[in-house]
Design a protein around this motif. Structure first.
Motif, PDB file in Angstrom:
ATOM      1  N   THR A 267       0.852  -1.189   0.000  1.00 19.56           N
ATOM      2  CA  THR A 267       0.000   0.000   0.000  1.00 19.56           C
ATOM      3  C   THR A 267       0.888   1.240   0.000  1.00 19.56           C
ATOM      4  OG1 THR A 267      -0.100   0.048   2.414  1.00 19.56           O
ATOM      5  CG2 THR A 267      -1.847  -1.167   1.278  1.00 19.56           C
ATOM      6  N   ARG A 268       0.281   2.388  -0.298  1.00 17.48           N
ATOM      7  CA  ARG A 268       1.052   3.630  -0.304  1.00 17.48           C
ATOM      8  C   ARG A 268       1.291   4.164   1.109  1.00 17.48           C
ATOM      9  NH1 ARG A 268      -2.463   3.753  -4.175  1.00 17.48           N
ATOM     10  NH2 ARG A 268      -3.990   4.767  -2.831  1.00 17.48           N
ATOM     11  N   SER A 269       0.343   3.909   2.013  1.00 19.16           N
ATOM     12  CA  SER A 269       0.444   4.424   3.375  1.00 19.16           C
ATOM     13  C   SER A 269      -0.190   3.410   4.320  1.00 19.16           C
ATOM     14  CB  SER A 269      -0.266   5.783   3.476  1.00 19.16           C
ATOM     15  OG  SER A 269      -1.622   5.677   3.072  1.00 19.16           O
ATOM     16  N   ALA A 270      -0.217   3.733   5.594  1.00 20.45           N
ATOM     17  CA  ALA A 270      -0.786   2.809   6.581  1.00 20.45           C
ATOM     18  C   ALA A 270      -2.210   2.432   6.176  1.00 20.45           C
ATOM     19  CB  ALA A 270      -0.775   3.444   7.961  1.00 20.45           C
ATOM     20  N   PRO A 271      -2.527   1.149   6.110  1.00 17.01           N
ATOM     21  CA  PRO A 271      -3.845   0.728   5.617  1.00 17.01           C
ATOM     22  C   PRO A 271      -4.968   1.060   6.592  1.00 17.01           C
ATOM     23  CG  PRO A 271      -2.642  -1.168   6.457  1.00 17.01           C
ATOM     24  CD  PRO A 271      -1.677  -0.006   6.481  1.00 17.01           C
ATOM     25  N   ASP A 272      -6.157   1.327   6.031  1.00 14.41           N
ATOM     26  CA  ASP A 272      -7.325   1.535   6.879  1.00 14.41           C
ATOM     27  C   ASP A 272      -7.808   0.179   7.398  1.00 14.41           C
ATOM     28  OD1 ASP A 272      -8.737   0.280   4.830  1.00 14.41           O
ATOM     29  OD2 ASP A 272      -9.477   2.140   3.972  1.00 14.41           O
ATOM     30  N   PRO A 273      -8.793   0.146   8.311  1.00 19.37           N
ATOM     31  CA  PRO A 273      -9.229  -1.130   8.897  1.00 19.37           C
ATOM     32  C   PRO A 273      -9.683  -2.162   7.864  1.00 19.37           C
ATOM     33  CG  PRO A 273     -10.049   0.691  10.207  1.00 19.37           C
ATOM     34  CD  PRO A 273      -9.430   1.304   8.986  1.00 19.37           C
ATOM     35  N   LEU A 274     -10.356  -1.705   6.813  1.00 15.17           N
ATOM     36  CA  LEU A 274     -10.852  -2.636   5.803  1.00 15.17           C
ATOM     37  C   LEU A 274      -9.698  -3.283   5.038  1.00 15.17           C
ATOM     38  CD1 LEU A 274     -13.461  -3.751   4.557  1.00 15.17           C
ATOM     39  CD2 LEU A 274     -13.380  -1.896   2.903  1.00 15.17           C
ATOM     40  N   THR A 275      -8.739  -2.462   4.628  1.00 20.97           N
ATOM     41  CA  THR A 275      -7.576  -3.003   3.922  1.00 20.97           C
ATOM     42  C   THR A 275      -6.764  -3.916   4.829  1.00 20.97           C
ATOM     43  OG1 THR A 275      -7.498  -0.974   2.593  1.00 20.97           O
ATOM     44  CG2 THR A 275      -5.547  -2.387   2.552  1.00 20.97           C
ATOM     45  N   SER A 276      -6.612  -3.537   6.088  1.00 17.18           N
ATOM     46  CA  SER A 276      -5.878  -4.375   7.038  1.00 17.18           C
ATOM     47  C   SER A 276      -6.539  -5.739   7.188  1.00 17.18           C
ATOM     48  CB  SER A 276      -5.799  -3.687   8.399  1.00 17.18           C
ATOM     49  OG  SER A 276      -5.013  -2.522   8.338  1.00 17.18           O
ATOM     50  N   ALA A 277      -7.867  -5.751   7.229  1.00 14.10           N
ATOM     51  CA  ALA A 277      -8.575  -7.022   7.359  1.00 14.10           C
ATOM     52  C   ALA A 277      -8.342  -7.907   6.143  1.00 14.10           C
ATOM     53  CB  ALA A 277     -10.071  -6.769   7.554  1.00 14.10           C
ATOM     54  N   PHE A 278      -8.297  -7.284   4.945  1.00 11.07           N
ATOM     55  CA  PHE A 278      -8.037  -8.090   3.747  1.00 11.07           C
ATOM     56  C   PHE A 278      -6.611  -8.628   3.754  1.00 11.07           C
ATOM     57  CE2 PHE A 278      -6.953  -9.042  -0.604  1.00 11.07           C
ATOM     58  CZ  PHE A 278      -8.083  -9.717  -1.050  1.00 11.07           C
ATOM     59  N   VAL A 279      -5.654  -7.812   4.195  1.00 13.22           N
ATOM     60  CA  VAL A 279      -4.270  -8.282   4.272  1.00 13.22           C
ATOM     61  C   VAL A 279      -4.177  -9.480   5.217  1.00 13.22           C
ATOM     62  CG1 VAL A 279      -1.943  -7.682   5.049  1.00 13.22           C
ATOM     63  CG2 VAL A 279      -3.239  -6.067   3.651  1.00 13.22           C
ATOM     64  N   GLU A 280      -4.891  -9.441   6.335  1.00 11.69           N
ATOM     65  CA  GLU A 280      -4.896 -10.584   7.258  1.00 11.69           C
ATOM     66  C   GLU A 280      -5.405 -11.837   6.561  1.00 11.69           C
ATOM     67  OE1 GLU A 280      -7.253  -9.494  10.584  1.00 11.69           O
ATOM     68  OE2 GLU A 280      -5.900  -7.900  11.258  1.00 11.69           O
ATOM     69  N   THR A 281      -6.465 -11.694   5.787  1.00 11.92           N
ATOM     70  CA  THR A 281      -7.006 -12.842   5.056  1.00 11.92           C
ATOM     71  C   THR A 281      -6.012 -13.328   4.020  1.00 11.92           C
ATOM     72  OG1 THR A 281      -9.249 -11.967   5.343  1.00 11.92           O
ATOM     73  CG2 THR A 281      -8.938 -13.626   3.635  1.00 11.92           C
ATOM     74  N   LEU A 282      -5.364 -12.405   3.332  1.00  9.98           N
ATOM     75  CA  LEU A 282      -4.376 -12.746   2.316  1.00  9.98           C
ATOM     76  C   LEU A 282      -3.210 -13.526   2.924  1.00  9.98           C
ATOM     77  CD1 LEU A 282      -3.530 -12.377  -0.657  1.00  9.98           C
ATOM     78  CD2 LEU A 282      -2.559 -10.164  -0.007  1.00  9.98           C
ATOM     79  N   LEU A 283      -2.730 -13.067   4.064  1.00  9.53           N
ATOM     80  CA  LEU A 283      -1.610 -13.746   4.719  1.00  9.53           C
ATOM     81  C   LEU A 283      -2.018 -15.135   5.231  1.00  9.53           C
ATOM     82  CD1 LEU A 283      -0.096 -10.747   6.705  1.00  9.53           C
ATOM     83  CD2 LEU A 283       0.880 -11.861   4.694  1.00  9.53           C
ATOM     84  N   ALA A 284      -3.262 -15.247   5.670  1.00  5.80           N
ATOM     85  CA  ALA A 284      -3.747 -16.542   6.150  1.00  5.80           C
ATOM     86  C   ALA A 284      -3.875 -17.547   5.027  1.00  5.80           C
ATOM     87  CB  ALA A 284      -5.090 -16.378   6.862  1.00  5.80           C
ATOM     88  N   GLU A 285      -4.108 -17.052   3.786  1.00  5.16           N
ATOM     89  CA  GLU A 285      -4.315 -17.936   2.640  1.00  5.16           C
ATOM     90  C   GLU A 285      -3.099 -17.995   1.716  1.00  5.16           C
ATOM     91  OE1 GLU A 285      -7.009 -19.810   1.940  1.00  5.16           O
ATOM     92  OE2 GLU A 285      -8.004 -19.176   3.780  1.00  5.16           O
ATOM     93  N   LYS A 286      -1.951 -17.480   2.165  1.00  6.48           N
ATOM     94  CA  LYS A 286      -0.824 -17.342   1.246  1.00  6.48           C
ATOM     95  C   LYS A 286      -0.218 -18.693   0.853  1.00  6.48           C
ATOM     96  CE  LYS A 286       2.867 -16.556   4.636  1.00  6.48           C
ATOM     97  NZ  LYS A 286       3.919 -15.617   5.065  1.00  6.48           N
ATOM     98  N   SER A 287      -0.711 -19.772   1.403  1.00  9.31           N
ATOM     99  CA  SER A 287      -0.249 -21.093   0.973  1.00  9.31           C
ATOM    100  C   SER A 287      -0.579 -21.362  -0.477  1.00  9.31           C
ATOM    101  CB  SER A 287      -0.873 -22.180   1.842  1.00  9.31           C
ATOM    102  OG  SER A 287      -2.288 -22.156   1.746  1.00  9.31           O
ATOM    103  N   VAL A 288      -1.479 -20.537  -1.061  1.00  7.62           N
ATOM    104  CA  VAL A 288      -1.819 -20.705  -2.479  1.00  7.62           C
ATOM    105  C   VAL A 288      -0.696 -20.213  -3.373  1.00  7.62           C
ATOM    106  CG1 VAL A 288      -4.283 -20.548  -2.044  1.00  7.62           C
ATOM    107  CG2 VAL A 288      -3.026 -18.485  -2.646  1.00  7.62           C
ATOM    108  N   VAL A 289       0.237 -19.446  -2.817  1.00 16.45           N
ATOM    109  CA  VAL A 289       1.362 -18.945  -3.634  1.00 16.45           C
ATOM    110  C   VAL A 289       2.308 -20.090  -3.941  1.00 16.45           C
ATOM    111  CG1 VAL A 289       3.316 -17.380  -3.689  1.00 16.45           C
ATOM    112  CG2 VAL A 289       1.181 -16.635  -2.645  1.00 16.45           C
TER     113      VAL A 289
END
Length: 289
Positions: A267-289
């Motif tokens: 992101t360009r700057s500190a993420p808002d709560p919604l973006t932070s929540a998506f990043v958490e989901t992304l990191l939890a599912e990163k086994s797909v990489v």
């Protein structure tokens, strides 16, 4: 002092290519629109738009200002969304910028998990052909979060997702083969990617490391088409392993040495709560990489 409304007027005139169409879209009169653009130009110290008989074009000053204007408008919209969503994540829209191959391989599982977590939050995807395009779009304020290869010297927050593995689809592979040295395919014609496609660079660089330049039997704009064309017998190709569906029955070989690509979210700057929540989901599912 420059206002967000003036920046919105500038961006709309550029996108529409016409003061008349921009005024209609913004629900203002054309004289009022022209006046605000002149005020913006006076505040900026020079002309931002060149008025042509049938169109408008940006001046050098205008080209310099435009990406910052888009970023300011995008940040203002995110600020409004953050305020509306301060009580929770029940509703809203999240904008993601990514590559075509990532939207095919990495994102489906992540978006499925996100849908279960925040059903009312809609996702808008901006898909790009090349890493450089993705980087530029993110700098210009296109989306809340970018997902792709990490850009060099990125100044904002960045989360490492893992390493993407590439495989070779070769219709002429010997039965039972699981690995291949790319140099053994040097004389073959490949299912390649169109110029400007990011995977064209990956394929060319992998072959260059093996000591040859691949010739193309066919070039495709569509990432998903490459393994299908290869399996149909048009030649070998190189694809991210994660884009292959479970039902794919073509010969899949791992290059030796491996061909990989790091992936990250940024992101360009500190993420808002919604973006932070998506990043958490992304990191939890990163086994797909």
């Amino acid at each position: 002092m420059t206002s967000l409304r003036q920046l919105e007027y500038l961006v709309t005139v550029v996108d529409e290519g016409s003061f008349t169409r921009a005024a209609e879209l913004l629900h203002v009169t054309q004289p009022a629109l022209s006046h605000q653009i002149r005020v913006l130009e006076k505040d900026s110290g020079g002309a931002l738009l060149e008025r042509l008989p049938r169109a408008v074009r940006l001046t050098p000053m205008g080209r310099a200002m435009l990406p910052h204007a888009r970023a300011a408008l995008a940040d203002a919209e995110r600020a409004r969304c953050a305020a509306r969503q301060a009580s929770g994540l029940e509703t809203g829209e999240l904008e993601l910028a990514t590559l075509y191959s990532v939207s095919l391989g990495v994102l489906p599982a992540v978006l499925r998990a996100w849908r279960r977590r925040c059903e009312g939050v809609h996702i808008r995807l901006f898909e790009h052909r090349h890493t450089d395009e993705l980087h530029a779009a993110m700098l210009a304020g296109q989306a809340d979060l970018a997902i792709g290869p990490p850009p060099p010297d990125w100044q904002g927050p960045l989360w490492t997702l893992g390493t993407e593995e590439f495989v070779v689809i070769d219709p002429e592979a010997p039965p039972g083969a699981t690995r291949v040295e790319l140099v053994t395919l040097a004389t073959r014609s490949w299912v390649h990617y169109a110029p400007g496609h990011g995977l064209a660079d990956v394929l060319d660089q992998a072959c260059a490391a093996a000591g040859f330049r691949p010739s193309a039997a066919v070039r495709t704009e569509q990432t998903a088409a490459a393994p299908i064309l290869a399996a149909a017998g048009l030649g070998p190709t190189l694809v991210p392993n994660n884009i292959l569906p479970p039902s794919f029955d073509g010969p899949v070989l791992r290059p030796d040495p491996p061909v990989t690509r790091p992936l990250a979210a940024y992101t360009r700057s500190a993420p808002d709560p919604l973006t932070s929540a998506f990043v958490e989901t992304l990191l939890a599912e990163k086994s797909v990489v």
